[in-house]
Design an enzyme around this catalytic site. Structure first.
Site, short mmCIF file in Angstrom:
data_model
loop_
_atom_site.label_atom_id
_atom_site.label_comp_id
_atom_site.label_asym_id
_atom_site.label_seq_id
_atom_site.Cartn_x
_atom_site.Cartn_y
_atom_site.Cartn_z
N LEU A 62 72.34 28.59 27.22
CA LEU A 62 72.85 27.41 26.55
C LEU A 62 73.98 27.85 25.64
O LEU A 62 73.91 28.92 25.02
CB LEU A 62 71.76 26.75 25.70
N ASP A 63 75.03 27.05 25.54
CA ASP A 63 76.11 27.35 24.62
C ASP A 63 75.58 27.43 23.20
O ASP A 63 74.59 26.76 22.86
CB ASP A 63 77.19 26.26 24.68
N PRO A 64 76.22 28.21 22.32
CA PRO A 64 75.74 28.30 20.93
C PRO A 64 75.62 26.95 20.24
O PRO A 64 74.69 26.73 19.47
CB PRO A 64 76.80 29.18 20.26
#
Length: 309
Positions: free
Chosen positions: A45-47
């Site tokens: 997942l993206d930050p």
């Protein structure tokens, strides 16, 4: 995947990743809390994104490959008025901001119609700010250096898009997306903004489901750390294989099976079926293929980890 000295813990953790952490950072924190020797995750997942991550510990890492191919569901907030270079609120605006208010947020028929055009199989161009690699280097590294590369469109499928609500004053809409692996919701949001003629980027993104697992069953890092026995949160290894039928072996056959031996099949099950194999006491032993009158091992649990390290 990461490994270090620690406990030989086997199992699956459903984690609700917080905003601001990379997927690997979230994995490392969970591993330290559990004091686990070996760990991996089944999709990043993206930050800036939050929500469901499936973390695998010990022997579970052997059986996680199918998770990468699973369908997923997300809740996303689209902010209209401008695209950004990252496709989300962490990026820099591209071009001039379009002015609101947006009529499709007051009367959502046009918005609903636009969303419907994105349901189904399609080709999607991956964003430059992604972990896909070119010549061994992630695309986001090129993007940060100001380099734009040609990317080949990839087939994805949007199974459904549901409008959850709008905030006309903020110029935002919340949607739920069910999609295939490899779908970039940032790209979808950008494409929806273009279809509506005003540009858009993601203000929030939350993964809610993947591979039959649900965010409602996940825990936060804070909850995990506060538990007297964090390992009690772990699901069994074969929860990763819930789509495979269970096949139980008696004690003598189970003892031979875990050594990698093909053993007789007395169940009369369908030839060629792939199964998850259990022994006495419902102990998960590994996966196998039923081949005629035989159970042929594919991937096995290791039960002598302590002595082999």
């Amino acid at each position: 995947m990461a490994s270090r000295r620690g406990q030989a813990i086997d199992g699956v953790l459903l984690l609700d990743k917080p905003e601001g952490l990379s997927s690997n950072h979230a994995l490392q924190r969970a591993r330290r809390i559990l004091d686990a020797r070996k760990a991996g995750h089944t999709g990043t997942l993206d930050p800036f994104a939050t929500g469901l991550m499936i973390l695998c510990f010990g022997e579970a890492t052997k059986f996680s490959a199918g998770m990468f191919d699973a369908d997923k569901s997300y809740q996303a907030t689209l902010r209209f008025g401008a695209e950004t270079d990252t496709g989300d609120l962490t990026g820099n605006p591209l071009g001039e901001r379009a002015g609101g208010p947006w009529p499709f947020l007051a009367d959502t028929a046009a918005l609903q119609a636009a969303l419907a055009t994105f349901v189904g199989p399609q080709l999607q161009v991956p964003p430059m700010y992604s972990a896909l690699k070119r010549d061994g280097k992630p695309l986001y590294a090129y993007a940060r250096a100001g380099i734009e590369l040609e990317r080949e469109a990839r087939p994805v499928t949007i199974h459904a898009i549901t409008l959850l609500g709008v905030d006309a004053a903020a110029g935002e809409a919340r949607i739920e997306v069910a999609c295939s692996k490899g779908t970039y919701i940032r790209t979808l949001g950008q494409d929806i903004g273009r279809a509506l003629g005003c540009g858009a980027h993601l203000a929030a993104l939350r993964r809610t489901r993947t591979a039959g697992f649900d965010l409602a069953d996940a825990c936060t890092l804070e909850t995990l750390e506060a538990q007297a026995d964090p390992a009690a949160r772990l699901l069994p290894v074969d929860s990763l294989l819930a789509d495979l039928p269970a096949h139980t072996l008696s004690e003598p056959l189970a003892a031979r099976f875990v050594l990698g031996q093909t053993v007789p099949d007395e169940s009369g099950a369908q030839t060629g079926a792939r199964v998850r194999v259990r022994g006495p006491g419902e102990t998960f032993l590994g996966t196998a293929r039923l081949n005629g009158r035989w159970v042929k091992p594919e991937r096995l649990m290791a039960f002598n980890k302590e002595s082999s390290t």
